[in-house]
Enzyme design. Structure first.
Site, PDB file in Angstrom:
ATOM      1  N   ASP A 254       0.947  -1.335  -0.064  1.00 15.94           N
ATOM      2  CA  ASP A 254       0.030  -0.062   0.105  1.00 15.94           C
ATOM      3  C   ASP A 254       1.005   1.265  -0.081  1.00 15.94           C
ATOM      4  O   ASP A 254       1.715   1.432   0.929  1.00 15.94           O
ATOM      5  CB  ASP A 254      -0.813   0.047   1.379  1.00 15.94           C
ATOM      6  CG  ASP A 254      -1.995   1.035   1.247  1.00 15.94           C
ATOM      7  OD1 ASP A 254      -3.326   0.819   0.720  1.00 15.94           O
ATOM      8  OD2 ASP A 254      -1.617   2.166   1.213  1.00 15.94           O
ATOM      9  N   ILE A 255       0.544   2.120  -0.933  1.00 14.63           N
ATOM     10  CA  ILE A 255       1.255   3.495  -1.114  1.00 14.63           C
ATOM     11  C   ILE A 255       0.972   4.306   0.081  1.00 14.63           C
ATOM     12  O   ILE A 255      -0.018   4.524   0.248  1.00 14.63           O
ATOM     13  CB  ILE A 255       1.069   4.209  -2.497  1.00 14.63           C
ATOM     14  CG1 ILE A 255       1.661   3.167  -3.567  1.00 14.63           C
ATOM     15  CG2 ILE A 255       2.020   5.287  -2.292  1.00 14.63           C
ATOM     16  CD1 ILE A 255       1.175   3.877  -4.880  1.00 14.63           C
ATOM     17  N   GLU A 297      -4.806   2.405  -4.067  1.00 16.87           N
ATOM     18  CA  GLU A 297      -3.133   2.586  -4.082  1.00 16.87           C
ATOM     19  C   GLU A 297      -2.998   1.066  -3.439  1.00 16.87           C
ATOM     20  O   GLU A 297      -1.762   0.984  -2.853  1.00 16.87           O
ATOM     21  CB  GLU A 297      -2.810   3.348  -3.241  1.00 16.87           C
ATOM     22  CG  GLU A 297      -3.123   3.485  -1.641  1.00 16.87           C
ATOM     23  CD  GLU A 297      -4.618   4.001  -1.203  1.00 16.87           C
ATOM     24  OE1 GLU A 297      -4.766   4.295   0.114  1.00 16.87           O
ATOM     25  OE2 GLU A 297      -5.529   4.109  -2.009  1.00 16.87           O
TER      26      GLU A 297
END
Length: 383
Positions: A254-255, A297
């Site tokens: 996950d960004i 994301e």
């Protein structure tokens, strides 16, 4: 002995039939590059062949010019269709001046009283050489995305084209052609009608099917597998690893602070972050590793044949690669980071359960400060 006029009538009707069959196909699907041009090439050939049947009986010079122009137009439209289909823009630039030159030569030959048989011979030579060249292109080992269908069409084009060209050269040299040679030339011309007519439609259908499959399985923005395709391929990899008694790990990625990135710099920067993140991951993965975008994301990664230690090492490499990535749309002023959760899939565990554990490990990485990799707890056997 094959009747020439009856042969031209049959081939002409066949070409026009192919062109008409393409009309509903074009209406029912997205236009494959070159398919409309190919349809007009078939129409030009068909009309010219029908004209060749009636022209000798009329004796009108204007029809001789129209027939000459029709052969050249059909050949050049066919070449343009192939150039568009296979993406050769440099070839397309030369087609207009070359077509104009050949049209002038053909019309001049007709006005100077070129006999009808000689016209057919010259056209057969041009068609033979063109078909042989097209076949050689289709058979080229470096042709991108070449399929067995293209190879088959290429082999047929080369054989039929060579037959037509040899027949034309023999006739132009003033030698007599045996009956079996005449029959071979007619068969070659008919093969070009059938193979090229059906082949181009089939290649277009094959390309359309591949495009639809890509749309159904890939994420538009990043080009990665979408959620459904990732689950399907990761599950297949899990079952294979189970049969081979090999390890397989899954990662949830996950960004970090993606919403703030969007709010601060705009959606263009957010899209750039997703694209660059995907490219960074793909650059460091093996060919059989499975990476997909689950939404927003959030990404998932399956590493077949990799134990937990190897997966942790791969995750650290990904994390460092993302940390080194710069975003151009925000002036390289933003440092992108990623949090990763890693788990080893238990032999008695399904994919959804393993991903849930990886997601829990991802949450721990976020809670512990982000920009880090966390290993999940050991999986529990299902009851």
């Amino acid at each position: 002995m094959i009747d020439h006029h009856l042969y031209m009538l049959a081939v002409g009707i066949g070409n026009i039939a192919f062109a008409l069959l393409m009309v509903p196909y074009l209406r029912s699907t997205g236009a494959t590059p070159g398919l409309k041009v190919w349809m007009w090439a078939r129409m030009a050939f068909g009309a010219t062949q029908l004209l060749a049947v009636v022209r000798p009986a009329t004796g009108l010079p204007v029809l001789a010019i129209a027939e000459s122009a029709g052969w050249i137009a059909g050949l050049m439209l066919e070449a343009a269709a192939y150039a568009m289909f296979f993406g050769y823009p440099q070839l397309r630039r030369y087609l207009v001046p070359v077509s104009a030159l050949y049209l002038l030569l053909a019309c001049a030959a007709s006005l100077n009283g070129l006999p009808h048989l000689q016209l057919i011979v010259y056209v057969s030579l041009a068609m033979g050489l063109g078909s042989f060249t097209t076949g050689a292109i289709l058979m080229h080992p470096r042709l991108p995305g070449a399929t067995a269908l293209q190879r088959l069409i290429g082999a047929t084009d080369m054989g039929a084209g060579a037959t037509l060209a040899v027949w034309a050269v023999i006739v132009l040299a003033g030698h007599s052609v045996p009956q079996w040679g005449e029959a071979m030339a007619y068969i070659a011309g008919y093969l070009l009608l059938i193979v090229n007519g059906c082949g181009f439609i089939l290649m277009s259908k094959q390309r359309d099917d591949a495009r639809m499959e890509r749309l159904a399985t890939t994420d538009d923005l990043t080009g990665l597998l979408n959620r459904r395709a990732f689950f399907a391929r990761a599950e297949a990899a899990r079952l294979l690893a189970l049969r081979l008694r090999q390890p397989i790990t899954v990662l949830m990625l996950d960004i970090d602070h993606f919403k703030q990135l969007n709010d601060r710099f705009g959606h263009a920067t957010g899209d750039e972050a997703l694209v660059k993140f995907s490219a960074t991951c793909m650059d460091s993965l093996r060919e059989h590793d499975i990476l997909g975008r689950l939404g927003g994301e959030e990404f998932a990664l399956a590493l077949p044949g990799t134990d937990l230690g190897g997966a942790m090492h791969a995750a650290e490499r990904l994390r460092q690669g993302v940390l080194d990535t710069r975003l151009l749309t925000c002036g390289n002023s933003y440092t992108m980071t990623v949090s990763v959760g890693v788990v080893l899939i238990d032999p008695e565990e399904d994919l959804a359960t393993a991903l849930a554990r990886a997601d829990h490990a991802l949450y721990e990485a976020k809670r512990n400060g982000r920009n880090r990799v966390e290993a999940g707890l050991v999986g529990r056997r299902r009851a």
